[in-house]
Design a protein around this motif. Structure first.
Motif, short mmCIF file in Angstrom:
data_model
loop_
_atom_site.label_atom_id
_atom_site.label_comp_id
_atom_site.label_asym_id
_atom_site.label_seq_id
_atom_site.Cartn_x
_atom_site.Cartn_y
_atom_site.Cartn_z
N ARG A 27 0.48 -1.49 0.08
CA ARG A 27 0.12 -0.07 0.10
C ARG A 27 1.18 1.58 -0.48
O ARG A 27 0.88 1.76 -0.24
CB ARG A 27 -0.65 -0.34 1.40
N LEU A 28 2.00 1.31 0.68
CA LEU A 28 2.99 2.62 1.00
C LEU A 28 3.37 2.46 -0.62
O LEU A 28 3.86 3.86 -1.06
CB LEU A 28 4.34 1.91 2.08
N THR A 30 2.34 1.76 -3.47
CA THR A 30 1.75 2.37 -4.14
C THR A 30 1.29 3.14 -4.66
O THR A 30 1.00 4.20 -5.33
CB THR A 30 0.14 1.58 -4.40
N ARG A 31 1.11 3.50 -3.36
CA ARG A 31 0.14 5.59 -3.09
C ARG A 31 1.64 6.36 -3.34
O ARG A 31 1.10 7.07 -3.56
CB ARG A 31 -0.37 5.73 -1.08
N ILE A 32 2.40 5.93 -2.65
CA ILE A 32 3.93 6.94 -2.48
C ILE A 32 4.67 7.21 -3.95
O ILE A 32 4.61 8.29 -5.08
CB ILE A 32 5.11 6.43 -1.60
N TYR A 33 5.07 5.75 -4.80
CA TYR A 33 5.80 6.10 -5.95
C TYR A 33 4.29 5.72 -6.84
O TYR A 33 4.45 6.43 -8.28
CB TYR A 33 6.08 4.74 -6.24
N ILE A 34 3.52 4.97 -6.90
CA ILE A 34 2.46 4.96 -8.69
C ILE A 34 1.25 6.19 -8.82
O ILE A 34 1.72 6.41 -9.58
CB ILE A 34 1.61 2.91 -8.56
N VAL A 35 0.68 6.26 -7.11
CA VAL A 35 -0.56 6.63 -7.36
C VAL A 35 0.29 8.13 -6.59
O VAL A 35 -0.45 9.71 -7.29
CB VAL A 35 -1.94 6.44 -6.23
N THR A 256 -6.81 -0.13 -2.33
CA THR A 256 -5.92 0.30 -2.66
C THR A 256 -4.72 0.12 -3.55
O THR A 256 -3.26 1.10 -3.96
CB THR A 256 -5.62 1.42 -1.35
N VAL A 257 -4.77 -0.79 -3.34
CA VAL A 257 -2.96 -1.85 -4.71
C VAL A 257 -3.57 -1.42 -5.30
O VAL A 257 -2.93 -2.77 -6.85
CB VAL A 257 -2.65 -3.17 -3.56
N ARG A 258 -4.73 -1.83 -5.93
CA ARG A 258 -5.43 -1.90 -7.25
C ARG A 258 -4.06 -1.61 -8.72
O ARG A 258 -4.23 -2.29 -9.75
CB ARG A 258 -6.53 -2.50 -7.85
#
Length: 347
Positions: A27-28, A30-35, A256-258
């Motif tokens: 999740r971290l 994904t939220r930091i580097y992807i989204v 959130t990781v999708r």
């Protein structure tokens, strides 16, 4: 040493803790580097997992002193230490479950459209937090002095029966799980997107139904709190509390990781794609927005509400779901319709 049902209980708890931990770094990342949209809900999610870890640790200590065995087979000092550490663990479980559900509530606040959605989510989160804290406090002051709760050698007087409050908390947790799982099916259909995308997003946000079922089972097992054989009769309650908390974290973490899944499986890269979001007032029945520099292949969808239109813009195969998840990043990347963009109202 661990023995009896304590072995199974502690094994399940550590398994749930390990499985749910997988989603913490995913999740971290994904939220930091992807989204690129790390938010408060992510920190609350991590805090909930820490509470699950502490719950498991203290129950492991309790198991060392005799949790999972009949209290009649334990020495008095061992039984007292087992119950004391179990109570500490249960306190972390009570607070951790509320924190996990609040994490989901904060996430939903970022993507809902209607005002009554936001109000209902806030009511759910605040009321659950109040009931959880109240139950945790009453758990330790149900008898005074508190030592008399876990040590029969200490005389004490009954202040309040905590079981009704525990049942209230269990029921309210299940109700909040059910509502948070149902809510996406209400607002997701207002988005102008493909049916497959709607179903995918709604289902991923509705996994809380599983946590709701676990919460119902846990509530049924609350009778063990009044048992004289506390170390043995609370085993099922302890297991289902850990399962509910872990399942809640898993259900909160999966949506959130999708975007990371899409990057790995479909090869979409948010670094190469841009998404935007805009909200503008819809003072009358309809609005028409003129946007410039919309490249071919861009997609857009609106979520219309009373007096408000939520407009999401997606570029270069950037999924609608990723735009939903990454709304807080709208000031950093992508197309954003600002005040200088011409907005005309047609009737």
């Amino acid at each position: 040493m661990l023995a009896g049902k304590g072995i199974r209980a502690i094994a399940v708890m550590w398994a749930m803790t390990a499985i749910s931990f997988i989603l913490v770094p995913l999740r971290l990342y994904t939220r930091i580097y992807i989204v690129k949209a790390l938010g408060v809900d992510d920190h609350v999610f991590n805090l909930a997992w820490v509470f699950l870890l502490l719950y498991t640790i203290f129950m492991t200590i309790s198991g060392y002193y005799g949790f999972g065995q009949s209290i009649t087979t334990l020495e008095m000092d061992m039984a007292v230490k087992a119950i004391y550490n179990e109570m500490i663990g249960q306190t972390f479980a009570v607070l951790g479950m509320a924190i996990a559900k609040i994490s989901l509530g904060i996430f939903l606040l970022r993507i809902v459209v209607k005002q009554w959605h936001r109000i209902s989510i806030w009511i759910s989160m605040v009321s659950l937090a109040i009931v959880s804290v109240m139950t945790a406090i009453l758990f330790w002051i149900q008898k005074l002095p508190s030592e008399s709760i876990y040590d029969p050698r200490v005389p004490g007087r009954l202040v309040v029966k905590v079981t009704p409050f525990s049942i209230l908390l269990g029921s309210w947790c299940a109700a909040v799980d059910f509502y948070f799982a149902l809510l996406p099916w209400i607002f997701i259909w207002k988005l102008n997107m493909k049916f497959k995308e709607k179903m995918s997003i709604a289902i991923s946000l509705s996994l809380g139904f599983i946590a709701c079922v676990c919460g119902i089972i846990r509530t049924v097992d609350l009778g063990g709190l009044n048992s004289s054989n506390y170390t043995l009769d609370t085993v099922d309650l302890i297991i289902w509390s850990a399962v509910e908390l872990a399942v809640t974290l898993i259900c909160v973490g999966i949506p959130t990781v999708r975007p990371l899944y899409r990057v790995i499986v479909h090869g979409s890269n948010l670094e190469d794609s841009e998404g935007g979001y805009v909200k503008h007032n819809n003072s009358d029945k309809s609005s028409h927005v003129h946007m410039q520099n919309m490249a071919k292949g861009n997609t857009a969808f609106r979520a219309k509400d009373e007096g408000t239109t939520e407009l999401y813009i997606s570029r270069n195969n950037h999924s609608d779901e990723e735009v939903l998840v990454g709304q807080n990043n709208r000031t950093k990347r992508g197309i954003r319709v600002r005040e200088e963009v011409r907005v005309e109202t047609n009737y």
